[in-house]
Design a protein around this motif. Sequence first.
Motif, PDB file in Angstrom:
ATOM      1  N   LEU A   1       0.994  -1.433   0.067  1.00 33.12           N
ATOM      2  CA  LEU A   1      -0.283   0.052   0.065  1.00 33.12           C
ATOM      3  C   LEU A   1       0.827   1.134   0.075  1.00 33.12           C
ATOM      4  CD1 LEU A   1      -0.324   1.844   3.092  1.00 33.12           C
ATOM      5  CD2 LEU A   1      -1.922  -0.273   3.453  1.00 33.12           C
ATOM      6  N   CYS A   2       1.704   1.166   0.268  1.00 37.25           N
ATOM      7  CA  CYS A   2       2.983   2.529   0.203  1.00 37.25           C
ATOM      8  C   CYS A   2       3.921   2.293  -1.244  1.00 37.25           C
ATOM      9  CB  CYS A   2       3.919   2.059   1.288  1.00 37.25           C
ATOM     10  SG  CYS A   2       2.824   2.425   3.088  1.00 37.25           S
ATOM     11  N   ARG A   3       3.637   1.601  -1.949  1.00 39.31           N
ATOM     12  CA  ARG A   3       4.381   1.677  -3.537  1.00 39.31           C
ATOM     13  C   ARG A   3       4.969   2.439  -3.878  1.00 39.31           C
ATOM     14  NH1 ARG A   3       1.815   0.193  -8.271  1.00 39.31           N
ATOM     15  NH2 ARG A   3       3.287  -1.331  -8.139  1.00 39.31           N
TER      16      ARG A   3
ATOM     17  N   GLY B   1     -24.116 -10.428  10.583  1.00 39.50           N
ATOM     18  CA  GLY B   1     -23.180 -10.162  10.969  1.00 39.50           C
ATOM     19  C   GLY B   1     -21.639  -9.853  11.553  1.00 39.50           C
ATOM     20  N   ASP B   2     -21.244  -9.809  10.416  1.00 42.73           N
ATOM     21  CA  ASP B   2     -19.970  -9.943  10.045  1.00 42.73           C
ATOM     22  C   ASP B   2     -19.062  -9.728   9.199  1.00 42.73           C
ATOM     23  OD1 ASP B   2     -18.747 -10.844  12.913  1.00 42.73           O
ATOM     24  OD2 ASP B   2     -19.622 -12.767  12.016  1.00 42.73           O
ATOM     25  N   MET B   3     -18.302  -8.534   8.977  1.00 41.09           N
ATOM     26  CA  MET B   3     -17.838  -8.064   7.380  1.00 41.09           C
ATOM     27  C   MET B   3     -16.744  -7.946   6.995  1.00 41.09           C
ATOM     28  SD  MET B   3     -18.774  -4.076   6.057  1.00 41.09           S
ATOM     29  CE  MET B   3     -17.805  -3.227   7.045  1.00 41.09           C
ATOM     30  N   THR B   4     -16.640  -8.237   5.981  1.00 37.50           N
ATOM     31  CA  THR B   4     -14.484  -8.557   5.862  1.00 37.50           C
ATOM     32  C   THR B   4     -14.170  -7.686   4.349  1.00 37.50           C
ATOM     33  OG1 THR B   4     -14.187  -9.888   6.818  1.00 37.50           O
ATOM     34  CG2 THR B   4     -12.493  -9.526   5.503  1.00 37.50           C
ATOM     35  N   VAL B   5     -13.704  -6.197   4.458  1.00 32.70           N
ATOM     36  CA  VAL B   5     -13.943  -5.840   3.538  1.00 32.70           C
ATOM     37  C   VAL B   5     -11.946  -5.094   2.690  1.00 32.70           C
ATOM     38  CG1 VAL B   5     -14.179  -3.673   1.949  1.00 32.70           C
ATOM     39  CG2 VAL B   5     -15.143  -3.602   4.408  1.00 32.70           C
ATOM     40  N   ALA B   6     -11.744  -5.958   1.784  1.00 28.09           N
ATOM     41  CA  ALA B   6     -10.296  -5.569   0.553  1.00 28.09           C
ATOM     42  C   ALA B   6     -10.146  -4.642  -0.494  1.00 28.09           C
ATOM     43  CB  ALA B   6      -9.878  -7.361   0.323  1.00 28.09           C
ATOM     44  N   PHE B   7      -9.211  -4.260   0.161  1.00 29.97           N
ATOM     45  CA  PHE B   7      -8.948  -3.205  -0.800  1.00 29.97           C
ATOM     46  C   PHE B   7      -7.430  -3.403  -1.236  1.00 29.97           C
ATOM     47  CE2 PHE B   7     -10.719  -1.266   3.679  1.00 29.97           C
ATOM     48  CZ  PHE B   7     -11.664  -0.881   2.790  1.00 29.97           C
ATOM     49  N   GLY B   8      -7.377  -2.597  -2.220  1.00 32.93           N
ATOM     50  CA  GLY B   8      -5.697  -3.289  -2.652  1.00 32.93           C
ATOM     51  C   GLY B   8      -4.870  -1.730  -2.771  1.00 32.93           C
ATOM     52  N   ALA B   9      -3.959  -1.962  -3.354  1.00 28.38           N
ATOM     53  CA  ALA B   9      -2.407  -0.766  -3.293  1.00 28.38           C
ATOM     54  C   ALA B   9      -2.557   0.105  -4.931  1.00 28.38           C
ATOM     55  CB  ALA B   9      -1.164  -1.190  -4.286  1.00 28.38           C
TER      56      ALA B   9
ATOM     57  N   VAL C   1      -6.799   7.651  -9.827  1.00 29.74           N
ATOM     58  CA  VAL C   1      -6.336   6.525  -8.978  1.00 29.74           C
ATOM     59  C   VAL C   1      -7.175   7.614  -7.773  1.00 29.74           C
ATOM     60  CG1 VAL C   1      -4.330   5.929  -7.454  1.00 29.74           C
ATOM     61  CG2 VAL C   1      -3.750   5.861 -10.042  1.00 29.74           C
ATOM     62  N   VAL C   2      -7.017   6.555  -6.727  1.00 30.54           N
ATOM     63  CA  VAL C   2      -8.108   6.429  -5.205  1.00 30.54           C
ATOM     64  C   VAL C   2      -6.313   5.616  -4.790  1.00 30.54           C
ATOM     65  CG1 VAL C   2      -9.666   5.860  -3.844  1.00 30.54           C
ATOM     66  CG2 VAL C   2     -10.551   6.552  -6.533  1.00 30.54           C
ATOM     67  N   ARG C   3      -6.190   6.271  -3.243  1.00 31.96           N
ATOM     68  CA  ARG C   3      -4.878   5.465  -2.908  1.00 31.96           C
ATOM     69  C   ARG C   3      -6.484   4.533  -1.909  1.00 31.96           C
ATOM     70  NH1 ARG C   3      -2.086  11.129  -1.379  1.00 31.96           N
ATOM     71  NH2 ARG C   3      -0.352  10.913  -3.506  1.00 31.96           N
ATOM     72  N   THR C   4      -5.698   3.872  -1.191  1.00 31.80           N
ATOM     73  CA  THR C   4      -5.783   2.967  -0.272  1.00 31.80           C
ATOM     74  C   THR C   4      -6.254   3.876   0.487  1.00 31.80           C
ATOM     75  OG1 THR C   4      -3.803   1.533  -0.624  1.00 31.80           O
ATOM     76  CG2 THR C   4      -5.405   0.879   0.963  1.00 31.80           C
ATOM     77  N   GLU C   5      -5.558   4.313   1.542  1.00 33.69           N
ATOM     78  CA  GLU C   5      -6.775   5.358   2.625  1.00 33.69           C
ATOM     79  C   GLU C   5      -8.148   6.503   2.069  1.00 33.69           C
ATOM     80  OE1 GLU C   5      -2.935   8.136   1.358  1.00 33.69           O
ATOM     81  OE2 GLU C   5      -3.437   5.605   1.431  1.00 33.69           O
ATOM     82  N   GLU C   6      -7.834   6.381   1.340  1.00 27.63           N
ATOM     83  CA  GLU C   6      -8.882   7.191   0.917  1.00 27.63           C
ATOM     84  C   GLU C   6      -9.647   6.515   0.726  1.00 27.63           C
ATOM     85  OE1 GLU C   6      -6.174  10.557  -1.771  1.00 27.63           O
ATOM     86  OE2 GLU C   6      -6.499   8.599  -2.625  1.00 27.63           O
TER      87      GLU C   6
END
Length: 301
Positions: A11-13, A213-221, A283-288
């Motif tokens: 994510l810091c690439r 009941g639960d959630m998982t969200v994956a993000f790219g770089a 590009v939308v950055r990971t933190e955004e």
Amino acid sequence: MTQSALVPSSLCREAEDKREATRKIGYVARAATVFRVDRLIVYPDPDGAGRWGDGFVETVLRYAATPPYLRKEVWDRRDELECVGVLPPLRVATQTGSGSDDSGSLRQGIVTEVGSDGRVRVNCGMQHPISLAVPGDRTIREGERVTVRISSRRPVRAKIVDQPPPGYQVDRANLDAALSRPDAGVRIAASRHGQSLTTERLGRLVGTIASAGDMTVAFGAPERGLPAILGVEPGAVDPCTVDELAAAVDAAERNDETVTGSGSDGPRFDLWLNTVPNQGSEVVRTEEAMFATLGPLTLTE
């Protein structure tokens, strides 16, 4: 409800120096804290790692999650932590109860001494380490982190409890393992190649997540989204819609099963979702992306 967020080791690439890379990780930590993410999982992306070492992201995230009053005790000088002075303060809200014997605030502590009388001394940000009884079914070692519930400071009344401390926990796992956790819940891939989030779909999706009941969200770089990390063409991602996901969750609830993803994208996501459908930047950055995604998905009905 357990909320997990998956971020890549890459994510810091695009960061030009360690200071910028550290600041970027700090914003990821802020997003996780603001939206009460329980678990931040760093998954490997060796093909996009860039100039930063494999453990850089995980180490800085763990440091950021460590309360300031414990950082000197927990962390020695390390190259990865050279620029941690730029990290934004997380100011994690303490979890406070009232009206019972268990009322009080939860704090992290680190065991500084183990006695022979079933008691330990714990540094938890008070003026001095405090002596606490070890719960009968636990074995606690020196240097171990524990959760302490403080119900009174003058006089000091506190006890070690079997609860996670406030804030997020950091894990490391590959995508397959992270998405296969029993508490993964609804598994969402945040990607500009997913179905656009609209006001009409949002209410249905929030209700579906609440039912699961639960959630998982994956993000790219940056410049390396999830399709590139997974090695699949953008057009090959799972075509499941919000309505189809809601139907699948309803069916799983009726049969007392776990909702399962479909498609040929390797790790099984239940939904590919574009939460910035009209993005004005290439590009939308990971933190955004984390702020843009976790904000609507953590709304209540």
